[in-house]
Design a protein around this motif. Structure first.
Motif, PDB file in Angstrom:
ATOM      1  N   GLU A  69     -26.762  63.842  41.854  1.00  0.00           N
ATOM      2  CA  GLU A  69     -26.222  63.592  40.518  1.00  0.00           C
ATOM      3  C   GLU A  69     -27.310  63.051  39.586  1.00  0.00           C
ATOM      4  O   GLU A  69     -27.393  63.425  38.411  1.00  0.00           O
ATOM      5  CB  GLU A  69     -25.071  62.600  40.603  1.00  0.00           C
ATOM      6  N   HIS A  72     -29.699  65.960  38.738  1.00  0.00           N
ATOM      7  CA  HIS A  72     -29.189  67.083  37.948  1.00  0.00           C
ATOM      8  C   HIS A  72     -29.301  66.837  36.449  1.00  0.00           C
ATOM      9  O   HIS A  72     -29.206  67.765  35.646  1.00  0.00           O
ATOM     10  CB  HIS A  72     -27.721  67.358  38.311  1.00  0.00           C
ATOM     11  N   ALA A  81     -26.702  72.771  37.463  1.00  0.00           N
ATOM     12  CA  ALA A  81     -26.492  71.401  37.933  1.00  0.00           C
ATOM     13  C   ALA A  81     -25.436  71.371  39.027  1.00  0.00           C
ATOM     14  O   ALA A  81     -25.601  70.706  40.053  1.00  0.00           O
ATOM     15  CB  ALA A  81     -26.080  70.505  36.773  1.00  0.00           C
ATOM     16  N   TRP A  84     -26.809  72.867  42.121  1.00  0.00           N
ATOM     17  CA  TRP A  84     -27.778  71.962  42.747  1.00  0.00           C
ATOM     18  C   TRP A  84     -27.070  70.896  43.573  1.00  0.00           C
ATOM     19  O   TRP A  84     -27.441  70.628  44.714  1.00  0.00           O
ATOM     20  CB  TRP A  84     -28.647  71.309  41.682  1.00  0.00           C
ATOM     21  N   THR A 195     -18.711  65.855  39.768  1.00  0.00           N
ATOM     22  CA  THR A 195     -18.760  66.852  38.697  1.00  0.00           C
ATOM     23  C   THR A 195     -17.707  66.635  37.627  1.00  0.00           C
ATOM     24  O   THR A 195     -17.786  67.222  36.549  1.00  0.00           O
ATOM     25  CB  THR A 195     -18.582  68.268  39.289  1.00  0.00           C
TER      26      THR A 195
END
Length: 207
Positions: A69, A72, A81, A84, A195
């Motif tokens: 996190e 990204h 992101a 990733w 996310t």
């Protein structure tokens, strides 16, 4: 020599069985603690991570997710992101599963080769019996009993070595698959919370 090889195979098999079983039980017990523990009630992943055991598989997943996190933020494409972070968690899962699978190839090798190693001892025992008969000129019991007895013993030993190895391999593999499923589910929950910037509260509130 052959008996010594089979003994080494047997000892190695039971050592791997015991150590891997303890390792699996530890991971499963940690998961049970997570389900009913403070992690799922935490307000954030970082707070929940601090409540997990250090060097545990579950702590590794959370730490790797949080690290991804942070990294990204350097990516301008939101899709990149997400990919990733998903890839980082997948690599973390793969490394844990690889550690759990360590030693299992030895069990598979023992299960596959021990019968043939023992068969060599059986053949040697029978050959020695035939030599004894040839030297004595007749099948005298005292010349045959010893080598034939050794051949029968080697036959039994090869089965006693191979069967536990095969059973242990299959059992540990089955338990590893179950752990892999739990890791995948936990990883998905971690990714969803990251996310969604905390928007998916269910991932933390419900195991």
């Amino acid at each position: 020599t052959i008996l010594g090889v089979l003994v080494i195979m047997s000892v190695g098999s039971f050592y791997i069985l015991i150590t891997k079983l303890l390792e699996q039980n530890k991971i499963l017990s940690q998961y049970k603690a997570i389900r009913g523990g403070a992690f799922w009630k935490a307000n954030s992943l970082s707070e929940g991570a601090s409540k997990l055991e250090k060097n545990s598989a579950w702590r590794q997943l959370v730490d790797d997710g949080l690290a991804a996190e942070q990294q990204h933020s350097k990516m301008t494409d939101s899709l990149e992101a997400h990919d990733w972070m998903h890839g980082s968690l997948a690599r973390s899962e793969a490394s844990i599963n690889a550690r759990l699978a360590g030693g299992l190839p030895f069990l598979a090798t023992v299960g596959a080769t021990a019968p043939f190693v023992g068969l060599l001892g059986t053949v040697i025992g029978i050959y020695r019996a035939m030599i004894g008969i040839a030297v004595a000129g007749s099948a005298q019991i005292d010349k045959v009993a010893g080598p034939v007895g050794e051949a029968l013993i080697m036959t039994a030993i090869r089965l006693l070595v191979a069967l536990p190895a095969v059973l242990a391999y299959n059992w540990l593999q089955s338990r590893n698959r179950r752990i892999a499923e739990l890791l995948a589910g936990f990883s998905t929950a971690v990714l969803a919370n990251i996310t969604s910037p905390g928007g998916v509260e269910a991932s933390l509130g419900t195991p």
